[in-house]
Design a protein around this motif. Structure first.
Motif, PDB file in Angstrom:
ATOM      1  N   PRO A 224      30.210  60.308  41.138  1.00  0.00           N
ATOM      2  CA  PRO A 224      30.419  58.873  40.551  1.00  0.00           C
ATOM      3  C   PRO A 224      29.622  58.073  41.586  1.00  0.00           C
ATOM      4  CG  PRO A 224      32.635  60.117  41.033  1.00  0.00           C
ATOM      5  CD  PRO A 224      31.333  61.046  41.545  1.00  0.00           C
ATOM      6  N   GLY A 225      29.050  56.817  40.520  1.00  0.00           N
ATOM      7  CA  GLY A 225      28.140  56.129  41.354  1.00  0.00           C
ATOM      8  C   GLY A 225      26.740  56.412  41.417  1.00  0.00           C
ATOM      9  N   CYS A 245      27.331  57.237  30.003  1.00  0.00           N
ATOM     10  CA  CYS A 245      27.964  57.304  31.341  1.00  0.00           C
ATOM     11  C   CYS A 245      27.759  56.162  32.081  1.00  0.00           C
ATOM     12  CB  CYS A 245      27.100  58.498  31.905  1.00  0.00           C
ATOM     13  SG  CYS A 245      27.721  59.236  33.179  1.00  0.00           S
ATOM     14  N   LEU A 246      26.721  55.495  31.837  1.00  0.00           N
ATOM     15  CA  LEU A 246      26.682  54.093  32.579  1.00  0.00           C
ATOM     16  C   LEU A 246      27.655  52.906  32.155  1.00  0.00           C
ATOM     17  CD1 LEU A 246      22.720  53.365  32.173  1.00  0.00           C
ATOM     18  CD2 LEU A 246      23.694  53.798  34.449  1.00  0.00           C
ATOM     19  N   ASP A 247      27.790  52.967  30.680  1.00  0.00           N
ATOM     20  CA  ASP A 247      28.954  52.205  30.386  1.00  0.00           C
ATOM     21  C   ASP A 247      30.375  52.413  30.736  1.00  0.00           C
ATOM     22  OD1 ASP A 247      27.068  50.699  28.827  1.00  0.00           O
ATOM     23  OD2 ASP A 247      27.471  51.850  26.992  1.00  0.00           O
ATOM     24  N   ALA A 248      30.722  53.958  30.969  1.00  0.00           N
ATOM     25  CA  ALA A 248      31.980  54.325  31.695  1.00  0.00           C
ATOM     26  C   ALA A 248      31.965  54.178  32.859  1.00  0.00           C
ATOM     27  CB  ALA A 248      32.000  55.744  31.216  1.00  0.00           C
ATOM     28  N   GLY A 249      30.912  53.534  33.651  1.00  0.00           N
ATOM     29  CA  GLY A 249      30.813  53.574  35.194  1.00  0.00           C
ATOM     30  C   GLY A 249      30.843  54.646  35.972  1.00  0.00           C
ATOM     31  N   ARG A 250      30.578  55.885  35.311  1.00  0.00           N
ATOM     32  CA  ARG A 250      30.330  57.031  36.080  1.00  0.00           C
ATOM     33  C   ARG A 250      28.824  57.071  36.902  1.00  0.00           C
ATOM     34  NH1 ARG A 250      33.147  61.234  37.233  1.00  0.00           N
ATOM     35  NH2 ARG A 250      31.924  63.250  38.026  1.00  0.00           N
ATOM     36  N   GLY A 252      25.829  55.080  38.359  1.00  0.00           N
ATOM     37  CA  GLY A 252      25.633  53.902  38.989  1.00  0.00           C
ATOM     38  C   GLY A 252      24.390  53.175  38.292  1.00  0.00           C
ATOM     39  N   ARG A 253      23.215  53.823  38.318  1.00  0.00           N
ATOM     40  CA  ARG A 253      21.940  53.122  37.716  1.00  0.00           C
ATOM     41  C   ARG A 253      21.252  54.589  37.136  1.00  0.00           C
ATOM     42  NH1 ARG A 253      21.789  47.886  38.379  1.00  0.00           N
ATOM     43  NH2 ARG A 253      22.760  47.111  40.148  1.00  0.00           N
ATOM     44  N   LYS A 268      22.338  48.037  34.073  1.00  0.00           N
ATOM     45  CA  LYS A 268      22.289  49.149  35.255  1.00  0.00           C
ATOM     46  C   LYS A 268      21.132  49.952  34.830  1.00  0.00           C
ATOM     47  CE  LYS A 268      27.433  49.789  35.597  1.00  0.00           C
ATOM     48  NZ  LYS A 268      28.423  50.405  35.893  1.00  0.00           N
TER      49      LYS A 268
END
Length: 390
Positions: A224-225, A245-250, A252-253, A268
């Motif tokens: 994560p991140g 995966c970016l939109d879900a916050g998992r 990071g960039r 991101k």
């Protein structure tokens, strides 16, 4: 006189490698012995019967119809490692841009055009700078997928910056293994690397086996991140899965050298305009290496850094003539060719035979120059693809 047709803008340092007394080089050369190019797509381009070799001044060769050329005995070269330092430095820039608030901070500063008092600006920036605070890469773990010429240099750089480095490469060559620092921890599989890494940098070639290597399933197990960096090829990453995966916050960039319309404006995503190898030094190194490889093949039949034929190099025996030929990698071909030479009373001084997948390549030094009938007889041997007398 050898003839080399160029495509794209080739560095002058590379072009200057060709001796003008024995090479004709230009973009409008007829009946070329070789092509020298960068990004020009050769799919659909007519293949001259005279064409013996193609050199791509760069690592990727997806712009070259390799399968078609292999059937014709045309050797395709690339220049692995020549642009490695340029890519390595951009990977470091990508990691720093993804970790610190450099880009948004710079954008904020440029937005303050309404301020005219330096003291007022200084006070405002002191107040707002916390918005752009980031972290440091020292002590973080970098996972490198692909430990070849570029990947190994990225590993060395990251270690020098105080990072921990883990790597995964199921096709790691012996030469690459020797280059690799013993401080790099080898991972057994991709999921293990993704789960452990704060940063993941991709350095594998574009091929069927690596298409969408980073997909929804792979990203489901990423730390994560984590920051994903792609300075290899766009097809290695499923961009739609990355965006989810970016939109879900998992994730990071995502830092990439291959922007796509759907990613523009994403907070991101740090997208660059395919500049990984775009340095003056890199373009010179690639052109020089490509030119040297072409000359050694045309003049001596030696093969270095081919993507379709095996590496073959044999010192020339003084006073001899060299015969080279490519063939399907099946048993008995070399024996039949040696029988042809024996029948024509051509004495063999030295020889070398190498194979790679479905293809083989041979170099034979003979005592005296054979006549055209010998070359024709070798060409007539079943499974022989192409014969040269050098």
């Amino acid at each position: 006189m050898y003839k080399v047709r160029t495509y794209n803008q080739i560095s002058v340092k590379g072009l200057d490698r060709f001796p003008r007394q024995s090479y004709e080089v230009g973009s409008d050369i007829g009946h070329p012995d070789a092509f020298l190019l960068r990004s020009q797509k050769l799919q659909g381009v007519p293949v001259p019967e005279s064409l013996l070799a193609v050199a791509r001044a760069g690592a990727g060769v997806n712009n070259v119809p390799i399968a078609e050329y292999s059937k014709l005995g045309i050797v395709v070269f690339n220049t692995p490692g020549a642009n490695a330092n340029a890519v390595k430095e951009l990977v470091m820039a990508g990691m720093l841009l993804a970790t610190r608030g450099i880009l948004p901070g710079m954008a904020y500063v440029q937005s303050l055009t309404h301020l005219t008092d330096a003291a007022e600006m200084s006070a405002l920036l002191e107040k707002e700078k916390a918005r752009f605070a980031g972290g440091e890469i020292k002590g973080k773990t970098l996972g490198i997928v692909g430990l070849g010429a570029i990947g190994s240099m990225v590993a060395e750089m990251a270690l020098a910056m105080g990072m921990k480095v883990v790597g995964f490469d199921p096709a790691l060559s012996i030469d690459a293994a020797w280059r690799l620092s013993n401080e790099v921890t080898r991972m057994e599989n991709l999921p293990a690397l993704l789960a452990r890494s704060d940063y993941v940098s991709l350095h594998v070639p574009a091929m069927d086996a690596t298409r969408h290597l980073i997909n929804a399933d792979a990203l489901a197990g990423i730390k994560p991140g984590a920051v994903l960096l792609n300075f290899a090829r766009e097809t290695i990453v499923d961009s739609a899965a990355v965006q989810r995966c970016l939109d879900a916050g998992r994730l990071g960039r995502y830092v990439c050298d291959f922007p796509e319309p759907a990613m523009l404006g994403h907070a991101k995503v740090i997208a660059m305009p395919h500049i990984g190898a775009s340095t003056e030094e890199s373009e010179e190194n690639c052109a020089v290496m490509a030119a040297n490889q072409l000359m050694d093949y045309l003049e001596n039949g030696n093969i270095t850094n081919s993507v379709n034929f095996p590496a073959v190099r044999m010192e020339r025996t003084p006073g001899t003539t060299r015969i080279s030929f490519s063939n399907d990698n099946v048993s008995g071909v070399l024996g039949h060719v040696l029988s042809v030479l024996a029948e024509h009373k051509v004495n063999v001084v030295d020889m070398m035979n190498k194979s790679r997948g479905e293809l083989a390549f041979n170099i034979i030094d003979v005592e005296s120059r054979p006549d055209d009938a010998v070359a024709a007889a070798i060409q007539a041997v079943e499974h022989v693809i192409r014969v040269r007398v050098i």
